[in-house]
Design a protein around this motif. Structure first.
Motif, PDB file in Angstrom:
ATOM      1  N   VAL A  92      43.511  39.674  11.340  1.00  0.00           N
ATOM      2  CA  VAL A  92      42.902  40.270  12.534  1.00  0.00           C
ATOM      3  C   VAL A  92      41.258  40.132  12.383  1.00  0.00           C
ATOM      4  O   VAL A  92      40.850  40.341  11.586  1.00  0.00           O
ATOM      5  CB  VAL A  92      43.177  41.650  12.691  1.00  0.00           C
ATOM      6  CG1 VAL A  92      42.282  42.494  13.705  1.00  0.00           C
ATOM      7  CG2 VAL A  92      44.682  42.124  12.795  1.00  0.00           C
ATOM      8  N   LYS A  93      40.857  39.818  13.697  1.00  0.00           N
ATOM      9  CA  LYS A  93      39.426  39.540  13.852  1.00  0.00           C
ATOM     10  C   LYS A  93      38.675  40.972  14.005  1.00  0.00           C
ATOM     11  O   LYS A  93      38.640  41.354  15.273  1.00  0.00           O
ATOM     12  CB  LYS A  93      38.877  38.600  14.869  1.00  0.00           C
ATOM     13  CG  LYS A  93      39.509  37.193  14.879  1.00  0.00           C
ATOM     14  CD  LYS A  93      39.324  36.330  15.789  1.00  0.00           C
ATOM     15  CE  LYS A  93      39.837  34.915  15.745  1.00  0.00           C
ATOM     16  NZ  LYS A  93      39.619  34.064  16.903  1.00  0.00           N
ATOM     17  N   SER A 118      35.839  42.248  13.894  1.00  0.00           N
ATOM     18  CA  SER A 118      34.578  42.582  14.634  1.00  0.00           C
ATOM     19  C   SER A 118      35.033  42.582  16.362  1.00  0.00           C
ATOM     20  O   SER A 118      34.217  43.065  17.047  1.00  0.00           O
ATOM     21  CB  SER A 118      33.440  41.493  14.516  1.00  0.00           C
ATOM     22  OG  SER A 118      33.895  40.262  14.858  1.00  0.00           O
ATOM     23  N   GLU A 119      36.102  41.715  16.805  1.00  0.00           N
ATOM     24  CA  GLU A 119      36.368  41.867  18.030  1.00  0.00           C
ATOM     25  C   GLU A 119      37.602  42.776  18.369  1.00  0.00           C
ATOM     26  O   GLU A 119      38.124  42.505  19.464  1.00  0.00           O
ATOM     27  CB  GLU A 119      36.908  40.422  18.236  1.00  0.00           C
ATOM     28  CG  GLU A 119      35.585  39.096  17.993  1.00  0.00           C
ATOM     29  CD  GLU A 119      36.300  37.670  18.231  1.00  0.00           C
ATOM     30  OE1 GLU A 119      37.182  37.770  18.944  1.00  0.00           O
ATOM     31  OE2 GLU A 119      35.874  36.932  17.534  1.00  0.00           O
ATOM     32  N   SER A 120      38.055  43.538  17.500  1.00  0.00           N
ATOM     33  CA  SER A 120      39.069  44.350  17.618  1.00  0.00           C
ATOM     34  C   SER A 120      38.303  45.767  17.768  1.00  0.00           C
ATOM     35  O   SER A 120      37.428  46.188  17.516  1.00  0.00           O
ATOM     36  CB  SER A 120      40.006  44.455  16.436  1.00  0.00           C
ATOM     37  OG  SER A 120      40.676  43.266  16.451  1.00  0.00           O
ATOM     38  N   SER A 121      39.257  46.727  18.253  1.00  0.00           N
ATOM     39  CA  SER A 121      38.728  48.124  18.401  1.00  0.00           C
ATOM     40  C   SER A 121      40.099  49.051  18.248  1.00  0.00           C
ATOM     41  O   SER A 121      41.242  48.871  18.491  1.00  0.00           O
ATOM     42  CB  SER A 121      38.371  48.262  19.755  1.00  0.00           C
ATOM     43  OG  SER A 121      39.314  48.429  20.952  1.00  0.00           O
ATOM     44  N   VAL A 122      39.740  50.367  17.654  1.00  0.00           N
ATOM     45  CA  VAL A 122      40.671  51.437  17.633  1.00  0.00           C
ATOM     46  C   VAL A 122      39.804  52.760  18.078  1.00  0.00           C
ATOM     47  O   VAL A 122      38.657  52.961  17.782  1.00  0.00           O
ATOM     48  CB  VAL A 122      40.751  51.694  16.030  1.00  0.00           C
ATOM     49  CG1 VAL A 122      41.658  52.718  16.098  1.00  0.00           C
ATOM     50  CG2 VAL A 122      41.415  50.584  15.359  1.00  0.00           C
ATOM     51  N   LYS A 155      38.713  48.007   9.284  1.00  0.00           N
ATOM     52  CA  LYS A 155      38.277  47.280   8.217  1.00  0.00           C
ATOM     53  C   LYS A 155      39.025  46.125   7.810  1.00  0.00           C
ATOM     54  O   LYS A 155      38.217  45.110   7.254  1.00  0.00           O
ATOM     55  CB  LYS A 155      38.512  48.306   6.958  1.00  0.00           C
ATOM     56  CG  LYS A 155      37.524  48.239   5.562  1.00  0.00           C
ATOM     57  CD  LYS A 155      37.855  49.390   4.834  1.00  0.00           C
ATOM     58  CE  LYS A 155      36.864  49.284   3.762  1.00  0.00           C
ATOM     59  NZ  LYS A 155      37.031  50.488   2.565  1.00  0.00           N
ATOM     60  N   SER A 156      40.249  46.176   7.924  1.00  0.00           N
ATOM     61  CA  SER A 156      41.172  44.955   7.621  1.00  0.00           C
ATOM     62  C   SER A 156      42.406  45.069   8.318  1.00  0.00           C
ATOM     63  O   SER A 156      42.835  45.929   8.713  1.00  0.00           O
ATOM     64  CB  SER A 156      41.105  44.840   6.062  1.00  0.00           C
ATOM     65  OG  SER A 156      41.887  45.557   5.524  1.00  0.00           O
ATOM     66  N   PHE A 188      47.141  47.203   8.355  1.00  0.00           N
ATOM     67  CA  PHE A 188      45.824  47.793   8.859  1.00  0.00           C
ATOM     68  C   PHE A 188      45.101  48.667   8.015  1.00  0.00           C
ATOM     69  O   PHE A 188      45.812  49.718   7.411  1.00  0.00           O
ATOM     70  CB  PHE A 188      45.803  48.217  10.149  1.00  0.00           C
ATOM     71  CG  PHE A 188      46.548  47.225  11.269  1.00  0.00           C
ATOM     72  CD1 PHE A 188      46.026  46.192  11.741  1.00  0.00           C
ATOM     73  CD2 PHE A 188      48.056  47.114  11.296  1.00  0.00           C
ATOM     74  CE1 PHE A 188      46.605  45.043  12.203  1.00  0.00           C
ATOM     75  CE2 PHE A 188      48.686  46.187  12.006  1.00  0.00           C
ATOM     76  CZ  PHE A 188      48.009  45.226  12.689  1.00  0.00           C
ATOM     77  N   VAL A 189      43.644  48.764   7.798  1.00  0.00           N
ATOM     78  CA  VAL A 189      43.079  49.395   7.221  1.00  0.00           C
ATOM     79  C   VAL A 189      41.868  49.774   8.170  1.00  0.00           C
ATOM     80  O   VAL A 189      41.361  49.177   8.617  1.00  0.00           O
ATOM     81  CB  VAL A 189      42.482  49.073   5.766  1.00  0.00           C
ATOM     82  CG1 VAL A 189      41.597  50.204   5.115  1.00  0.00           C
ATOM     83  CG2 VAL A 189      43.841  48.787   4.801  1.00  0.00           C
ATOM     84  N   VAL A 190      41.436  51.234   8.461  1.00  0.00           N
ATOM     85  CA  VAL A 190      40.464  51.702   8.975  1.00  0.00           C
ATOM     86  C   VAL A 190      39.549  52.341   8.014  1.00  0.00           C
ATOM     87  O   VAL A 190      39.713  53.216   7.295  1.00  0.00           O
ATOM     88  CB  VAL A 190      40.920  52.534  10.216  1.00  0.00           C
ATOM     89  CG1 VAL A 190      41.495  51.761  11.380  1.00  0.00           C
ATOM     90  CG2 VAL A 190      41.557  53.757   9.833  1.00  0.00           C
TER      91      VAL A 190
END
Length: 193
Positions: free
Chosen positions: A31-32, A34-38, A56-57, A72-74
């Motif tokens: 996953v990119k 910097s271009e993704s959002s939560v 984060k990743s 996924f890690v936030v």
């Protein structure tokens, strides 16, 4: 001759067995971040608040064009409130959400979601079951993931009390009146691959 045939037979059997037992892993699409959002939205008797958390990743695991897994890690330290302005309660709410009353980010700086089961609904949508870890507590959640080209979206409804976040919960405290905070909050995830 018999030894040669037996040897060939053993090689064939063990060769096939070794091939068949090798896990059939897919391609991990990073996953990119910097271009993704939560984004999150929490609800209380007198209204709601919303904000964001940085990814984060993460990766989605694909087999051809089919989703088969993901992780996924936030970064919980990045939790922000977007509906309040600076000096109008924003810092106070963010501090409270990061405190032990809610997400305890000093002790638990990240949260994690690991897909455990993926079932196709159609060509672009999947029902996913995963293990969500918040505050060191892991519980199963179900979500729908939709994929289009190099993007994926998902919405997750989370019951915070499953993760020992009981502050202001009418499920645990009486006489909260208009101070009650609902147990469920929503996460909306937009991923760029």
């Amino acid at each position: 001759m018999k030894k040669t045939i037996l040897s060939i037979a053993l090689v064939a059997v063990f060769g096939l067995t070794a091939t068949a037992s090798t896990p059939n892993e897919g391609e991990k699409k990073q996953v990119k971040v910097s271009e993704s959002s939560v984004t999150w939205k929490g609800y209380k008797v007198t209204g709601e608040h919303n904000g964001s958390i940085n990814l984060k990743s993460g990766f989605l695991e694909m087999k051809g064009k089919k989703l088969i897994g993901g992780e996924f890690v936030v970064d919980m330290t990045s939790l922000t409130c977007n509906d309040l302005a600076a000096g109008q309660g924003k810092e106070k709410l963010e501090g409270h959400l990061k405190s032990a009353d809610f997400f305890g980010v000093d002790a638990n700086p990240s949260s994690k979601l690991v897909f455990t089961s993926v079932k196709a609904m159609n060509d672009n949508s999947y029902t996913v079951t995963g293990d969500l870890t918040i505050k060191g507590i892991t519980k199963p959640v179900t979500l729908v993931v939709s994929m289009f080209e190099n993007k994926a979206t998902a919405t997750i409804k989370v019951n915070r009390t499953n993760y020992d976040i009981k502050y202001g919960s009418g499920s645990f405290f009486d006489d909260l009146g208009d101070k009650a905070i609902y147990d469920d909050f929503d996460l909306v995830v937009d991923l760029a691959l």
